[in-house]
Write a protein that holds these residues in place. Structure first.
Motif, PDB file in Angstrom:
ATOM      1  N   LEU A 283      40.190  35.791  91.557  1.00  0.00           N
ATOM      2  CA  LEU A 283      41.235  35.348  90.642  1.00  0.00           C
ATOM      3  C   LEU A 283      41.579  36.468  89.683  1.00  0.00           C
ATOM      4  O   LEU A 283      40.695  37.157  89.172  1.00  0.00           O
ATOM      5  CB  LEU A 283      40.774  34.117  89.851  1.00  0.00           C
ATOM      6  N   SER A 284      42.864  36.641  89.426  1.00  0.00           N
ATOM      7  CA  SER A 284      43.289  37.645  88.466  1.00  0.00           C
ATOM      8  C   SER A 284      42.999  37.159  87.053  1.00  0.00           C
ATOM      9  O   SER A 284      42.768  35.968  86.815  1.00  0.00           O
ATOM     10  CB  SER A 284      44.782  37.920  88.622  1.00  0.00           C
ATOM     11  N   ALA A 285      43.032  38.079  86.108  1.00  0.00           N
ATOM     12  CA  ALA A 285      42.794  37.720  84.710  1.00  0.00           C
ATOM     13  C   ALA A 285      43.855  36.748  84.204  1.00  0.00           C
ATOM     14  O   ALA A 285      43.559  35.820  83.445  1.00  0.00           O
ATOM     15  CB  ALA A 285      42.749  38.973  83.847  1.00  0.00           C
ATOM     16  N   ASP A 286      45.110  36.939  84.636  1.00  0.00           N
ATOM     17  CA  ASP A 286      46.192  36.044  84.215  1.00  0.00           C
ATOM     18  C   ASP A 286      45.971  34.626  84.738  1.00  0.00           C
ATOM     19  O   ASP A 286      46.192  33.641  84.022  1.00  0.00           O
ATOM     20  CB  ASP A 286      47.534  36.576  84.700  1.00  0.00           C
ATOM     21  N   THR A 287      45.531  34.514  86.007  1.00  0.00           N
ATOM     22  CA  THR A 287      45.277  33.201  86.584  1.00  0.00           C
ATOM     23  C   THR A 287      44.137  32.494  85.867  1.00  0.00           C
ATOM     24  O   THR A 287      44.213  31.302  85.563  1.00  0.00           O
ATOM     25  CB  THR A 287      44.945  33.339  88.078  1.00  0.00           C
ATOM     26  N   LEU A 288      43.082  33.238  85.589  1.00  0.00           N
ATOM     27  CA  LEU A 288      41.937  32.647  84.902  1.00  0.00           C
ATOM     28  C   LEU A 288      42.321  32.210  83.490  1.00  0.00           C
ATOM     29  O   LEU A 288      41.921  31.127  83.028  1.00  0.00           O
ATOM     30  CB  LEU A 288      40.784  33.652  84.854  1.00  0.00           C
ATOM     31  N   GLU A 289      43.100  33.027  82.809  1.00  0.00           N
ATOM     32  CA  GLU A 289      43.541  32.670  81.453  1.00  0.00           C
ATOM     33  C   GLU A 289      44.417  31.421  81.489  1.00  0.00           C
ATOM     34  O   GLU A 289      44.286  30.543  80.627  1.00  0.00           O
ATOM     35  CB  GLU A 289      44.298  33.833  80.835  1.00  0.00           C
ATOM     36  N   ARG A 290      45.295  31.331  82.497  1.00  0.00           N
ATOM     37  CA  ARG A 290      46.147  30.152  82.616  1.00  0.00           C
ATOM     38  C   ARG A 290      45.305  28.908  82.920  1.00  0.00           C
ATOM     39  O   ARG A 290      45.569  27.822  82.384  1.00  0.00           O
ATOM     40  CB  ARG A 290      47.192  30.368  83.707  1.00  0.00           C
ATOM     41  N   ALA A 291      44.281  29.061  83.749  1.00  0.00           N
ATOM     42  CA  ALA A 291      43.401  27.936  84.069  1.00  0.00           C
ATOM     43  C   ALA A 291      42.660  27.446  82.824  1.00  0.00           C
ATOM     44  O   ALA A 291      42.506  26.234  82.613  1.00  0.00           O
ATOM     45  CB  ALA A 291      42.405  28.343  85.154  1.00  0.00           C
ATOM     46  N   VAL A 292      42.182  28.356  82.002  1.00  0.00           N
ATOM     47  CA  VAL A 292      41.481  27.975  80.770  1.00  0.00           C
ATOM     48  C   VAL A 292      42.425  27.243  79.820  1.00  0.00           C
ATOM     49  O   VAL A 292      42.042  26.250  79.185  1.00  0.00           O
ATOM     50  CB  VAL A 292      40.859  29.212  80.099  1.00  0.00           C
ATOM     51  N   ASP A 293      43.673  27.703  79.723  1.00  0.00           N
ATOM     52  CA  ASP A 293      44.650  27.030  78.859  1.00  0.00           C
ATOM     53  C   ASP A 293      44.919  25.608  79.345  1.00  0.00           C
ATOM     54  O   ASP A 293      45.031  24.669  78.537  1.00  0.00           O
ATOM     55  CB  ASP A 293      45.955  27.828  78.819  1.00  0.00           C
ATOM     56  N   ILE A 294      45.042  25.438  80.654  1.00  0.00           N
ATOM     57  CA  ILE A 294      45.250  24.101  81.215  1.00  0.00           C
ATOM     58  C   ILE A 294      44.049  23.205  80.910  1.00  0.00           C
ATOM     59  O   ILE A 294      44.202  22.039  80.532  1.00  0.00           O
ATOM     60  CB  ILE A 294      45.489  24.185  82.735  1.00  0.00           C
ATOM     61  N   ALA A 295      42.847  23.767  81.071  1.00  0.00           N
ATOM     62  CA  ALA A 295      41.636  23.000  80.811  1.00  0.00           C
ATOM     63  C   ALA A 295      41.552  22.584  79.345  1.00  0.00           C
ATOM     64  O   ALA A 295      41.166  21.446  79.037  1.00  0.00           O
ATOM     65  CB  ALA A 295      40.405  23.824  81.194  1.00  0.00           C
ATOM     66  N   ARG A 296      41.910  23.456  78.434  1.00  0.00           N
ATOM     67  CA  ARG A 296      41.868  23.119  77.006  1.00  0.00           C
ATOM     68  C   ARG A 296      42.803  21.955  76.682  1.00  0.00           C
ATOM     69  O   ARG A 296      42.445  21.046  75.927  1.00  0.00           O
ATOM     70  CB  ARG A 296      42.244  24.346  76.172  1.00  0.00           C
ATOM     71  N   ARG A 297      43.999  21.977  77.265  1.00  0.00           N
ATOM     72  CA  ARG A 297      44.935  20.875  77.010  1.00  0.00           C
ATOM     73  C   ARG A 297      44.398  19.560  77.564  1.00  0.00           C
ATOM     74  O   ARG A 297      44.497  18.518  76.917  1.00  0.00           O
ATOM     75  CB  ARG A 297      46.298  21.195  77.623  1.00  0.00           C
ATOM     76  N   ARG A 298      43.827  19.615  78.749  1.00  0.00           N
ATOM     77  CA  ARG A 298      43.301  18.397  79.366  1.00  0.00           C
ATOM     78  C   ARG A 298      42.091  17.865  78.591  1.00  0.00           C
ATOM     79  O   ARG A 298      41.939  16.647  78.427  1.00  0.00           O
ATOM     80  CB  ARG A 298      42.916  18.678  80.820  1.00  0.00           C
ATOM     81  N   VAL A 299      41.244  18.755  78.094  1.00  0.00           N
ATOM     82  CA  VAL A 299      40.072  18.324  77.330  1.00  0.00           C
ATOM     83  C   VAL A 299      40.497  17.621  76.044  1.00  0.00           C
ATOM     84  O   VAL A 299      39.891  16.619  75.639  1.00  0.00           O
ATOM     85  CB  VAL A 299      39.154  19.525  77.028  1.00  0.00           C
ATOM     86  N   ARG A 300      41.538  18.099  75.402  1.00  0.00           N
ATOM     87  CA  ARG A 300      42.032  17.416  74.196  1.00  0.00           C
ATOM     88  C   ARG A 300      42.505  16.002  74.526  1.00  0.00           C
ATOM     89  O   ARG A 300      42.288  15.060  73.749  1.00  0.00           O
ATOM     90  CB  ARG A 300      43.152  18.234  73.554  1.00  0.00           C
ATOM     91  N   GLU A 301      43.149  15.843  75.682  1.00  0.00           N
ATOM     92  CA  GLU A 301      43.584  14.510  76.097  1.00  0.00           C
ATOM     93  C   GLU A 301      42.387  13.611  76.375  1.00  0.00           C
ATOM     94  O   GLU A 301      42.356  12.447  75.952  1.00  0.00           O
ATOM     95  CB  GLU A 301      44.459  14.617  77.344  1.00  0.00           C
ATOM     96  N   LEU A 302      41.383  14.138  77.082  1.00  0.00           N
ATOM     97  CA  LEU A 302      40.197  13.350  77.400  1.00  0.00           C
ATOM     98  C   LEU A 302      39.421  12.988  76.131  1.00  0.00           C
ATOM     99  O   LEU A 302      38.902  11.870  76.017  1.00  0.00           O
ATOM    100  CB  LEU A 302      39.292  14.137  78.357  1.00  0.00           C
ATOM    101  N   ALA A 303      39.333  13.920  75.181  1.00  0.00           N
ATOM    102  CA  ALA A 303      38.602  13.650  73.942  1.00  0.00           C
ATOM    103  C   ALA A 303      39.255  12.505  73.171  1.00  0.00           C
ATOM    104  O   ALA A 303      38.551  11.665  72.575  1.00  0.00           O
ATOM    105  CB  ALA A 303      38.550  14.909  73.082  1.00  0.00           C
ATOM    106  N   LYS A 304      40.561  12.446  73.181  1.00  0.00           N
ATOM    107  CA  LYS A 304      41.263  11.346  72.511  1.00  0.00           C
ATOM    108  C   LYS A 304      40.934  10.017  73.173  1.00  0.00           C
ATOM    109  O   LYS A 304      40.704   9.001  72.490  1.00  0.00           O
ATOM    110  CB  LYS A 304      42.770  11.610  72.537  1.00  0.00           C
TER     111      LYS A 304
END
Length: 323
Positions: A283-304
């Motif tokens: 995975l490229s650095a850009d792909t990994l960074e995009r994956a982490v951003d997606i995960a952060r948004r989803r975790v905020r939804e799950l935490a709520k």
């Protein structure tokens, strides 16, 4: 089909999946970053939680008991995470023999909960050097929704179980004077004589309100499937670029056909606890960074969702503490 042998997609299924992704669709009709249906149930016993994510179904239960601490760590309690996968969870699981999916499932839960130091182990100490709480989290995979969805479902069930759990309140009677925690003075302190040992009294929850666990943070897991697409089409959208597509809550077919998968464990505040990529294409650095951003948004939804469910359960219990 023999037990323990993973299911393999046909060439027709694989071609149809790639064609759907090029059209920014998924075979089940979801968009690239649309999650699977989620349902949560908290048990009547504190520490019991059941979570269903798509086809994945996980039961988690937490219990605790008083034990003696390790001599080299007299101020820390114990945290044990036990994951069990029964053959009823799917045809790829075989009794008495752990396959790759089962091993990754168990390690993923341990990495997210125990190795991330989610539980404050020093807060589990009742009497230094004598009594500490030993917390055991049992996680049972009852139905597999694929290696990615099952892990995310299990971590969510584990966190709910830990947040929902209550241990009995304890009172310490007698005992020696406080001992130094660190440094030469702690090493030179004489062992505690049996006659000087404190007496720990556990109170019934009807007498004193039970005590929740102290957590450093609340980690949640998000697994993403990454697909490499050729020039015939574009994945587009927020979950992909012209050459790749990132999928949230992948089905077993999607997880099996993905070019790579990445698991991100982070907190609702955006702190990354762990990132795991097992096999697949680089995975490229850009792909990994995009994956982490997606995960952060989803975790905020799950935490709520977690907070709302725990608040709803607390209102239903509404226990009055005797004066």
């Amino acid at each position: 089909m023999a037990p323990g042998v993973p299911l393999e997609a046909s060439l027709t299924e694989a071609a149809f999946l790639l064609g759907a992704l090029r059209a920014k669709l998924r075979p089940d009709g979801r968009s690239l970053l649309e999650p699977l249906p989620l349902s949560i149930s908290l048990g009547a016993t504190p520490g019991s939680a059941t979570v269903r994510l798509g086809d994945a179904l996980v039961l988690a239960h937490t219990h605790a008991e008083l034990v003696a601490p390790r001599p080299e760590r007299p101020y820390e309690g114990f945290v044990d995470v036990r994951a069990e996968v029964q053959p009823i969870a799917g045809p790829q699981f075989e009794r008495g023999r752990a396959g790759e999916e089962e091993v990754r499932f168990e390690r993923g839960i341990d990495r997210a909960i125990r190795r991330s130091e989610a539980i404050d182990r020093e807060a589990l100490c009742v009497v230094a050097g004598q009594k500490v709480w030993s917390v055991t989290l049992n996680v049972h995979l009852l139905s597999s929704g694929g290696p990615l969805a099952s892990l995310d479902c299990a971590v969510l069930a584990s966190l709910l179980s830990l947040r929902h759990f209550r241990r009995p309140d304890a009172t310490v009677e007698g005992g020696p004077a406080p001992r130094p925690r660190r440094g030469p003075a702690a090493a030179a302190a004489p062992p505690i004589a049996h006659a000087d040992r404190a007496r720990v009294v556990l109170h019934d929850p009807d007498e004193r309100a039970a005590v929740p666990l102290a957590l450093h943070h609340t980690p949640l897991s998000v697994s993403l499937a990454v697909f490499e697409l050729d020039a015939e089409g574009s994945a587009g959208g927020s979950g992909g670029s012209d050459s790749e597509a990132i999928l949230l809550d992948a089905t077993p077919l999607e997880a099996a056909q993905a070019s790579a998968s990445v698991n991100v464990v982070c907190t609702p505040q955006g702190e990354v606890c762990a990132v795991d990529k097992a096999g697949g294409s680089p995975l490229s650095a850009d792909t990994l960074e995009r994956a982490v951003d997606i995960a952060r948004r989803r975790v905020r939804e799950l935490a709520k969702i977690v907070e709302e469910e725990l608040e709803r359960d607390a209102k239903l219990r509404a226990v009055e503490v005797p004066q």
